[in-house]
Design a protein around this motif. Structure first.
Motif, PDB file in Angstrom:
ATOM      1  N   SER A 268      84.363  71.387  49.004  1.00 42.57           N
ATOM      2  CA  SER A 268      83.828  70.441  49.989  1.00 42.57           C
ATOM      3  C   SER A 268      82.478  70.932  50.508  1.00 42.57           C
ATOM      4  N   ARG A 269      81.792  70.030  51.198  1.00 43.35           N
ATOM      5  CA  ARG A 269      80.520  70.333  51.888  1.00 43.35           C
ATOM      6  C   ARG A 269      79.504  70.985  50.958  1.00 43.35           C
ATOM      7  N   VAL A 270      79.334  70.390  49.791  1.00 36.82           N
ATOM      8  CA  VAL A 270      78.310  70.867  48.861  1.00 36.82           C
ATOM      9  C   VAL A 270      76.933  70.624  49.468  1.00 36.82           C
ATOM     10  N   GLU A 271      76.073  71.594  49.338  1.00 33.41           N
ATOM     11  CA  GLU A 271      74.694  71.482  49.820  1.00 33.41           C
ATOM     12  C   GLU A 271      73.777  72.065  48.761  1.00 33.41           C
ATOM     13  N   ILE A 272      72.851  71.260  48.276  1.00 33.45           N
ATOM     14  CA  ILE A 272      71.885  71.756  47.296  1.00 33.45           C
ATOM     15  C   ILE A 272      70.802  72.523  48.036  1.00 33.45           C
ATOM     16  N   ILE A 273      70.542  73.749  47.589  1.00 34.38           N
ATOM     17  CA  ILE A 273      69.605  74.624  48.300  1.00 34.38           C
ATOM     18  C   ILE A 273      68.354  74.949  47.488  1.00 34.38           C
ATOM     19  N   GLY A 274      68.255  74.422  46.282  1.00 29.63           N
ATOM     20  CA  GLY A 274      67.073  74.628  45.463  1.00 29.63           C
ATOM     21  C   GLY A 274      67.182  73.736  44.241  1.00 29.63           C
ATOM     22  N   HIS A 275      66.043  73.232  43.752  1.00 29.39           N
ATOM     23  CA  HIS A 275      66.121  72.309  42.620  1.00 29.39           C
ATOM     24  C   HIS A 275      64.797  72.269  41.869  1.00 29.39           C
ATOM     25  N   ASN A 276      64.800  71.414  40.844  1.00 28.81           N
ATOM     26  CA  ASN A 276      63.657  71.193  39.964  1.00 28.81           C
ATOM     27  C   ASN A 276      63.318  72.437  39.152  1.00 28.81           C
ATOM     28  N   TYR A 277      64.370  73.121  38.677  1.00 30.04           N
ATOM     29  CA  TYR A 277      64.208  74.194  37.708  1.00 30.04           C
ATOM     30  C   TYR A 277      64.221  73.577  36.307  1.00 30.04           C
ATOM     31  N   ARG A 278      63.892  74.407  35.324  1.00 32.27           N
ATOM     32  CA  ARG A 278      64.165  74.005  33.949  1.00 32.27           C
ATOM     33  C   ARG A 278      65.584  74.418  33.593  1.00 32.27           C
ATOM     34  N   ASN A 279      65.834  75.720  33.584  1.00 31.73           N
ATOM     35  CA  ASN A 279      67.180  76.165  33.236  1.00 31.73           C
ATOM     36  C   ASN A 279      67.441  77.553  33.787  1.00 31.73           C
ATOM     37  N   SER A 280      67.629  77.638  35.077  1.00 30.17           N
ATOM     38  CA  SER A 280      68.042  78.908  35.668  1.00 30.17           C
ATOM     39  C   SER A 280      69.466  79.198  35.204  1.00 30.17           C
ATOM     40  N   PHE A 281      69.678  80.353  34.575  1.00 24.41           N
ATOM     41  CA  PHE A 281      70.963  80.658  33.956  1.00 24.41           C
ATOM     42  C   PHE A 281      71.991  81.139  34.973  1.00 24.41           C
ATOM     43  N   GLU A 282      71.525  81.769  36.033  1.00 23.99           N
ATOM     44  CA  GLU A 282      72.453  82.319  37.030  1.00 23.99           C
ATOM     45  C   GLU A 282      71.656  82.687  38.271  1.00 23.99           C
ATOM     46  N   GLN A 283      72.339  82.738  39.418  1.00 27.41           N
ATOM     47  CA  GLN A 283      71.705  83.185  40.656  1.00 27.41           C
ATOM     48  C   GLN A 283      72.435  84.417  41.174  1.00 27.41           C
ATOM     49  N   THR A 284      71.735  85.203  41.966  1.00 29.22           N
ATOM     50  CA  THR A 284      72.369  86.293  42.689  1.00 29.22           C
ATOM     51  C   THR A 284      72.019  86.128  44.159  1.00 29.22           C
ATOM     52  N   VAL A 285      73.018  86.318  45.017  1.00 26.40           N
ATOM     53  CA  VAL A 285      72.831  86.174  46.457  1.00 26.40           C
ATOM     54  C   VAL A 285      73.029  87.549  47.085  1.00 26.40           C
ATOM     55  N   THR A 286      71.998  88.082  47.707  1.00 31.34           N
ATOM     56  CA  THR A 286      72.088  89.417  48.279  1.00 31.34           C
ATOM     57  C   THR A 286      72.842  89.382  49.597  1.00 31.34           C
ATOM     58  N   SER A 287      73.206  90.554  50.077  1.00 27.88           N
ATOM     59  CA  SER A 287      73.912  90.641  51.358  1.00 27.88           C
ATOM     60  C   SER A 287      73.004  90.311  52.537  1.00 27.88           C
ATOM     61  N   LEU A 288      71.700  90.239  52.300  1.00 28.00           N
ATOM     62  CA  LEU A 288      70.782  89.787  53.340  1.00 28.00           C
ATOM     63  C   LEU A 288      70.651  88.264  53.329  1.00 28.00           C
ATOM     64  N   GLY A 289      71.223  87.626  52.307  1.00 25.36           N
ATOM     65  CA  GLY A 289      71.183  86.171  52.223  1.00 25.36           C
ATOM     66  C   GLY A 289      70.067  85.630  51.368  1.00 25.36           C
ATOM     67  N   ASP A 290      69.329  86.493  50.675  1.00 26.64           N
ATOM     68  CA  ASP A 290      68.270  86.028  49.788  1.00 26.64           C
ATOM     69  C   ASP A 290      68.867  85.655  48.435  1.00 26.64           C
ATOM     70  N   VAL A 291      68.320  84.621  47.828  1.00 29.35           N
ATOM     71  CA  VAL A 291      68.772  84.150  46.524  1.00 29.35           C
ATOM     72  C   VAL A 291      67.657  84.391  45.516  1.00 29.35           C
ATOM     73  N   PHE A 292      68.002  85.054  44.428  1.00 27.01           N
ATOM     74  CA  PHE A 292      67.045  85.303  43.353  1.00 27.01           C
ATOM     75  C   PHE A 292      67.590  84.728  42.056  1.00 27.01           C
ATOM     76  N   GLN A 293      66.670  84.336  41.177  1.00 25.88           N
ATOM     77  CA  GLN A 293      67.067  83.807  39.880  1.00 25.88           C
ATOM     78  C   GLN A 293      65.915  83.981  38.893  1.00 25.88           C
ATOM     79  N   SER A 294      66.219  83.803  37.632  1.00 29.15           N
ATOM     80  CA  SER A 294      65.180  83.647  36.619  1.00 29.15           C
ATOM     81  C   SER A 294      65.244  82.205  36.141  1.00 29.15           C
ATOM     82  N   ASP A 295      64.180  81.750  35.491  1.00 27.99           N
ATOM     83  CA  ASP A 295      64.159  80.367  35.025  1.00 27.99           C
ATOM     84  C   ASP A 295      63.541  80.324  33.641  1.00 27.99           C
ATOM     85  N   ASN A 296      64.205  79.588  32.770  1.00 32.64           N
ATOM     86  CA  ASN A 296      63.807  79.451  31.373  1.00 32.64           C
ATOM     87  C   ASN A 296      62.490  78.703  31.256  1.00 32.64           C
ATOM     88  N   ASP A 297      61.753  79.023  30.210  1.00 30.46           N
ATOM     89  CA  ASP A 297      60.402  78.487  30.075  1.00 30.46           C
ATOM     90  C   ASP A 297      60.342  77.200  29.285  1.00 30.46           C
TER      91      ASP A 297
END
Length: 920
Positions: A268-297
């Protein structure tokens, strides 16, 4: 009956392996050999050295690489995750991109080191199911096994904990459904647990239409049609994302392309927090709350970046209907154009490193590697045979990401078998390029684990692998002995220990139990606030914010900390916990930290203007005129109320148009509101300003919606002496089919004599010749010895469509690097069967005009005008009202070898020439 692999004599296993390895390295076709041969050969791989020798790997000083598990314990690992007992769960993808070679379906397997010798010795199948087709995500969240298998996000509950799914005992639930792209790597990826107790999901740009458990429907489209206009039984689609593009979701927003979302564990309560990528394969969420990812070219612009909350990565237009190439401005470098870094509304791109095939990511916070590696972001790059490392550092409101090779088998960087630009021939052999890391994670023992699926090819939505071998490597300090803590999750002490785990999803088991205790557990959790590791301390903050009044009081103490990271985490945790946060936002809008003010700005996105505008003015005062992340956060907080924000900021910071500060000019650019048009036009026409200042004002007009903006730009076009006169005309032609299409810009330009139209020229591509029954196969051509000198002459037939070295035209893909980096059989197949796998962005179409003219080529952009590139390099622009129909071809525009007059030998010669490096 064949003997079980483990019962075969070591000598025989060794010989089978030797034969298989020779065939594998020489790329000889496997179809004529029994599957059992490769099963047996794979069984003989006991230390992984026969594929990528450990000696080839380089890691930072003090660390070492060990093989922890390999085939036959697992095959083709796509994603991995640990449970609290130190068992590794693996999603397999043997059926990836092919007709099922495993008709019984792919598997989720559980690997374990039962004798504690530092190497897995046990493999147990949790589930094998025909519905599992190369699932790209596995997450172990307490006793729930979350599998990303489009169209579904599946949750298996292992009720009795035996690690074997039994439908009579265990539960299988489709948590969410509607994710497009079955057996497609631009689809649904792994779930991870955040420090806030929420689940984070990730999806590529194949599109999705799904409804969460709260009843909200999300519609995410893109200009990418993964069917290439054709139906492929190996890649059945739920929808064509181009048909969804531009539609609003039930949250009132338009979401585009790849996306990241967070949700409650019950879906429930889905919230999109980032978009318009090509193909980010995975995200990591740090304990500080920062989200990092890579994105396919979309070569060559792969990137690693922080995901700014609600940020737009810029790969497609904001309505999802136009590719980045359709809006690339003259002179823009590809990395700037692809991620729209000169457009308001696009978040900073981070580290854009070029071509590649990025896959799994992880963030190391604590464990066996020691304090030196605390805060390290790790990103897998399969195309480059490396796991990149970063030590993200805050600079203002943005992250500085300096890349280094953390783990690689190819330190010479002689890449092969990848479709990106910039690779080259391997100077020694192809063995170093077979390391294809698919995922990386931190184990509960504190070591790093990397999954490798081995393949001679990466990219192009294909695979050459016929043996499905896989390996898990362990990276740890030299002499490391793995010890997994025993956790008693029925007791507070065990729950605290779980929260402190190096493994991100193991922490979730502690989090949910401590939260369930409520205020009774506050004293125990609060003890972590003084932990010397800031990440462990931060985990306590997120939890305390959700543990009642006494827990929130502990968090409030961090709001007054001298440490900006503590203030930032406290604000995030209290905001995420719900309740009225505006008082806190008012206090922190004046914070000394740009990063804190950034988050305050973002938090105001859904706050009505009456409450948010005064705070946004305060945040605008803190803008230094340079920090792009800060400016984008300000724009995010202003969404839906840009007019009110501009009026208030103008009253507080504005000046006559000629006296705008750089900061105010940038704020106006980010808001791009109609009320600013008279001032912007005056700045464009003001010869006392620099060319850069005048250009920024013109660009601001170009992003302003409505007829007034279109007429303002037309008014500027009347002055041919402007230093930005060419750019003004470019924007007018671009906006005919996009932002100002609805106001009838084409007709306005015709009336003002600004539209130069040329009648379409008929260009019809020939139908492919029928394939002779005895025409050589791919294997036949591969078996021939090619001559590079003859190939140099024969390749001239390719110049009308392809650029090779300094010769030829760029209608089709560039072949110089392609030839140097692709295996022989891939090149041969592309020549013999050009329609078998059409490269993205090179799909052919036919435009038929109302006058009956047919124009075949590659549609660069649809709209008004539609722009099409034809064979020979001719680019034509056709007004929308002149077009009768546009039909996508189900075949390639590339001529068949018969049409080109090629024989099997001449194809072999061309391939030999391309493999030689062609003309540099």
């Amino acid at each position: 009956m064949l003997p079980h692999p483990h019962s075969i004599a070591p000598a025989l296993k060794s010989e089978l392996l030797r034969i298989a390895s020779i065939l594998f390295m020489k790329r000889i076709a496997f179809s004529a050999l029994p599957f059992v041969l490769f099963t047996l050969a794979a069984t003989a791989v006991e230390d992984g050295k026969e594929i990528v020798p450990i000696e080839l790997f380089t890691v930072p000083a003090g660390l070492e690489v060990k093989v922890w598990a390999t085939t036959p314990l697992l095959y083709n690992p796509t994603n991995i995750d640990f449970d609290a007992e130190g068992r590794l769960w693996v999603a397999e993808g043997v059926n990836y991109r092919r007709a099922p070679v495993r008709p019984e379906g792919d598997r989720i397997v559980v690997l374990e080191d039962t004798d504690h010798d530092g190497k897995a010795d046990s493999s147990q199948v949790f589930i094998q199911d025909p519905d599992l087709v190369a699932p790209l995500g596995i997450a172990i969240l307490d006793n729930k096994i979350v599998v990303s298998q489009p169209p579904d996000l599946l949750v298996f509950t292992d009720v009795n904990g035996d690690r074997k799914f039994d439908p009579a005992t265990d539960k299988r639930e489709v948590l969410l459904t509607g994710f497009n792209g079955r057996n497609h790597d631009h689809s649904l990826h792994a779930v991870t647990a955040g420090p806030d107790g929420l689940w984070y999901i990730n999806h590529g740009n194949t599109g999705a239409v799904f409804t969460d458990k709260s009843g909200k429907t999300f519609r995410i489209g893109s200009p990418y049609d993964p069917t290439n206009g054709r139906k492929n039984p190996l890649k059945p689609q739920l929808l064509n994302p181009t048909e969804v593009a531009g539609q609003k979701s039930d949250d009132g927003r338009v979401w585009v392309g790849g996306f990241t979302a967070r949700m409650q564990p019950d879906g429930s309560r889905v919230e999109i927090i980032g978009h318009n990528y090509r193909n980010s394969f995975e995200q990591t969420v740090t304990s500080l709350g920062d989200v990092f990812q890579s994105d396919n070219d979309d070569p060559p612009a792969c990137r690693v970046s922080a995901v700014m909350e609600y940020g737009n990565a810029g790969f497609a237009s904001s309505d999802g209907k136009r590719s980045w190439g359709a809006d690339a401005r003259p002179g823009q470098p590809t990395p700037v154009a692809e991620w729209r870094q000169e457009d308001p509304g696009s978040m900073p791109a981070g580290d854009v490193y070029g071509g590649g095939s990025p896959t799994g990511v992880a963030f190391y916070e604590n464990g066996a590697l020691g304090e030196e590696w605390r805060g390290t972001l790790l990103t897998c790059e399969a195309g480059r045979n490396v796991v990149f490392g970063y030590k993200p550092k805050l600079e203002g409101a943005d992250w500085k990401l300096e890349r280094f090779d953390f783990l690689t088998s190819n330190k010479e960087k002689n890449f092969a078998g990848s479709d990106f630009t910039g690779g080259g021939k391997s100077a020694t052999s192809e063995v170093p390029t077979l390391f294809r890391p698919s995922d990386v994670c931190v184990g509960p023992d504190g070591a790093l684990y990397v999954a490798d699926w081995f393949d001679a090819q990466v990219g192009g939505h294909g695979t050459l692998d016929k043996v499905w071998i896989g390996t898990i490597y362990r990276i740890a300090p030299k002499g490391f002995e793995s010890k997994v803590p025993k956790l008693d999750l029925t007791k507070t002490e065990g729950q605290i220990a779980a929260l402190k785990s190096p493994a991100v999803n193991v922490r979730y088991g502690g989090f949910i139990r401590l939260k369930a205790q409520g205020e009774a557990a506050v004293p125990a959790v609060a003890e972590l606030l003084v932990d010397e590791n800031p990440y462990i301390a931060a985990r306590a903050v997120w939890l305390l914010a959700q543990m009642g009044a006494s827990g929130k009081a502990k968090v409030m103490e961090w709001v007054d900390s001298k440490d900006e990271a503590k203030r930032l985490v406290a604000f995030r945790a209290l905001r995420r916990a719900g309740g009225d946060f505006l008082g806190l936002a008012g206090k922190l809008a004046l914070d000394a930290s740009a990063a804190v003010r950034r988050d305050v700005a973002i938090s105001l996105r859904n706050v009505p203007a009456a409450q948010s505008v005064p705070l946004l003015v305060q945040i605008a005062r803190g803008y230094d005129g340079v920090d792009r992340a800060y400016l984008e956060a300000f724009g995010t907080g202003s969404q839906g109320k840009e007019g009110e924000v501009f009026a208030a900021v103008q009253a507080a910071l504005g000046a006559p148009s000629a006296q705008w500060s750089e900061g105010f000019a940038r704020l106006a650019w980010r808001l791009h509101v109609p009320a600013a048009l008279p001032l912007l036009s005056a700045r464009v026409l003001d010869s006392g300003l620099s060319d850069a200042q005048r250009k920024l004002a013109m660009d601001t007009i170009a992003f302003t919606p409505g007829r007034e903006a279109a007429e303002a730009m037309i008014g500027l076009a009347a002055d041919k002496s402007l230093p930005v006169a060419k750019e003004v005309l470019w924007w007018l032609n671009n906006r005919r089919g996009s932002l100002w299409k609805a106001v009838g810009l084409t007709q306005l330009m015709r009336e003002r004599g600004l539209l130069v139209e040329t009648p379409p020229q008929e260009v019809v591509s020939p139908e492919p010749s029928p394939r002779a029954a005895d025409f050589p196969s791919v294997a036949d051509v591969v078996a021939l010895a090619g001559d590079a000198a003859r190939g140099q002459a024969a390749v001239a037939v390719c110049y009308s469509c392809h650029k090779i070295g300094s010769q030829g035209l760029g209608f089709g893909p560039e072949l110089t690097t392609y030839g140097a980096t692709q295996p022989v059989e891939v090149i041969v197949k592309a020549i013999l069967n050009p329609s078998a796998d059409i490269a993205f962005n090179f799909e052919g179409s036919r435009i038929e005009t109302v006058d009956g003219v047919r124009v075949d080529g590659i549609v660069l952009t649809k709209g008004d005008p539609t722009v099409i590139k034809c064979v020979g390099g001719l680019v034509q622009s056709i007004a929308e009202d002149k077009i009768k129909s546009i039909t996508r071809f189900e075949r390639s525009l590339m001529a068949s070898p018969e049409t080109l007059g090629l024989t099997a030998q001449s194809v072999a010669d061309i391939v030999a020439y391309l493999k030689s490096g062609a003309e540099k």
